[in-house]
Write an enzyme that holds these catalytic residues in place. Structure first.
Site, mmCIF file in Angstrom:
data_model
loop_
_atom_site.group_PDB
_atom_site.id
_atom_site.type_symbol
_atom_site.label_atom_id
_atom_site.label_comp_id
_atom_site.label_asym_id
_atom_site.label_seq_id
_atom_site.Cartn_x
_atom_site.Cartn_y
_atom_site.Cartn_z
ATOM 1 C CG ASP A 62 -18.213 0.527 4.063
ATOM 2 O OD1 ASP A 62 -17.015 0.432 4.346
ATOM 3 O OD2 ASP A 62 -18.859 -0.388 3.514
ATOM 4 C CG HIS A 81 -15.103 -2.116 2.786
ATOM 5 N ND1 HIS A 81 -16.349 -1.993 3.354
ATOM 6 C CD2 HIS A 81 -15.041 -3.356 2.275
ATOM 7 C CE1 HIS A 81 -17.011 -3.128 3.202
ATOM 8 N NE2 HIS A 81 -16.246 -3.974 2.541
ATOM 9 C CB SER A 109 -18.126 -6.375 1.190
ATOM 10 O OG SER A 109 -17.932 -6.529 2.563
#
Length: 439
Positions: free
Chosen positions: A142, A180, A380
């Site tokens: 990520d 994220h 996600s």
């Protein structure tokens, strides 16, 4: 925090996080990047003689990421041993805009646990009496992970790695270049030391950063991250990443599929389970051969997103051909219900109907006025729920291979009879039921 309807809809439109196609991948010197399958000693020599540079060798030597002249796909395909060649692409995280007014801080002893409706639905808390993930290793491919977050003291920075062709923040190493990755990591394995508890709070987290602070990640680097996770013996590698929309089989971008499948199958053979998000386009992956990348390959456990009411979240892709299981991803089946304009009296209000997790300590949250934590939504957020569950299963029985781990997770799931529900696959994960099947 003051948020008007337009702000809410903009954030919901982003569905937490997805990827946006940003063009073909190129190196800093302007050379083009390619993925090729088929590699041997002679192939390497011919590549070098043809002016190509090998960046990564993946899938036990069967896939390579190379850079070289523009328009060279035909030249690569003409090299002896190369079975397929395609131009790599670059993708960027498409994230909700931030509000910089958050100032509050949580208390001690997982002070925000009561806001984690997702852990209640999946029965994670009673399951922790059986297993907490001790001994399991979870790799997060990520944007990196905040290395200083108090609920992420289980991050192994020494094993962390960076695969970024033109890194604009090399000094942060595997730290988070955005936010994220930190949010995803907390869902899988936050320790609960201060604010929130992940699915596998005693598992080891490995940060694998594939994004710069500005700009996109290449598929070659994402695949290198997956391959590295298998190399270090990760029990599971999570990538909450995927090209937006529903691709049709004949489009140019799908030529990447051969390399993706080789890398993923190699990782699974080496014992690493792969979990991936189904995508946030509300797309039907069942009709007309539609698919997403890199999620629509058999080696991935593809995860759709569910709401606090156990309905399919409005943004989630679906389809019998692709969805393996479902997990909480946040928000409801419609925008009005998400915003509280319709729904039931006991609905979780916005923004708390998103998935609450860790957030970089030095970044302003998007929705909640709480430093270090935020609630966002998307597939996600669903995928790392399953990654955390894989960590729990492997901590109970490390001998289970990737196929057996997937099978027991499907057997323990709720909301579906069999494996073919277009919304939920084998069902929404039930952590307690799954662990009871293993112990």
């Amino acid at each position: 925090m003051n948020l008007d309807r337009r702000t809410l809809l903009r954030g919901i439109g982003a569905a937490g996080a997805t990827l946006a196609f940003s063009g073909f991948a190129s190196a800093a010197d302007g050379s083009a990047q390619y993925l090729i399958t088929g590699l041997n000693r002679k192939t390497r020599s011919e590549l070098e003689m043809g002016g190509f540079t090998i960046r990564h060798v993946l899938a036990e030597g069967n896939v390579a990421v190379v850079t070289g002249p523009e328009g060279a796909v035909g030249d690569l395909e003409g090299i002896r041993g190369v079975s397929a060649a395609t131009r790599d692409i670059s993708v960027e995280l498409d994230l909700p805009e931030l509000d910089a007014t958050a100032t509050a801080t949580p208390g001690e002893d997982a002070a925000l646990r009561d806001l984690q409706w997702d852990n209640d639905l999946t029965r994670a808390t009673p399951a922790h009496e059986i297993a907490t993930g001790k001994g399991a290793r979870i790799a997060i491919i990520d944007s990196g992970i905040d290395l200083d977050h108090p609920d992420l003291g289980n991050v192994n920075e020494n094993l962390g790695e960076v695969f970024v062709a033109d890194d604009d923040v090399p000094e942060i190493g595997p730290g988070d270049s955005g936010y994220h990755g930190t949010h995803v990591a907390g869902i899988a394995a936050a320790t609960g030391a201060v604010g929130v508890v992940g699915l596998a709070p005693e598992a080891e987290l490995i940060p694998i950063r594939v994004f710069p602070a500005n700009g996109g990640a290449t598929f070659g680097d994402i695949l290198a991250g997956i391959d590295y996770a298998a190399e270090i013996g990760a029990d599971v590698a999570n990538f909450s990443l995927g090209i937006p929309g529903v691709q049709q089989p004949g489009v140019e971008i799908n030529k990447l599929r051969a390399s993706i499948q080789k890398v993923f199958q190699s990782a699974v053979r080496r014992g690493t389970v792969i979990t991936g998000s189904a995508g946030n386009a509300s797309g039907n992956l069942q009709q007309g051969g539609g698919l997403t990348l890199p999620n629509s390959v058999p080696a991935v456990i593809t995860v759709s997103a569910t709401s606090p009411a156990d309905t399919l979240s409005f943004y989630s892709n679906y389809g019998t051909s692709d969805i393996d299981v479902a997990a909480p991803g946040g928000w409801y089946e419609t925008v009005p219900r998400t915003l509280g304009e319709t729904g039931e009296p006991d609905d979780v209000p916005f923004p708390y109907n998103g998935v609450l997790s860790t957030w970089p300590m030095d970044a302003a949250p998007a929705y909640l006025p709480i430093s270090g934590y935020d609630a966002i939504s998307g597939t996600s957020m669903a995928a790392p729920q399953v990654a955390g569950l894989v960590g729990l299963v492997r901590s109970l029985d490390p001998s289970l291979n990737a196929g057996q781990v997937e099978s027991v997770i499907k057997q323990g799931a709720d909301l579906s009879n069999g494996n073919s529900d277009p919304r939920f696959g084998a069902g929404r994960i039930n952590v307690l039921e799954t662990l009871q099947l293993v112990e």
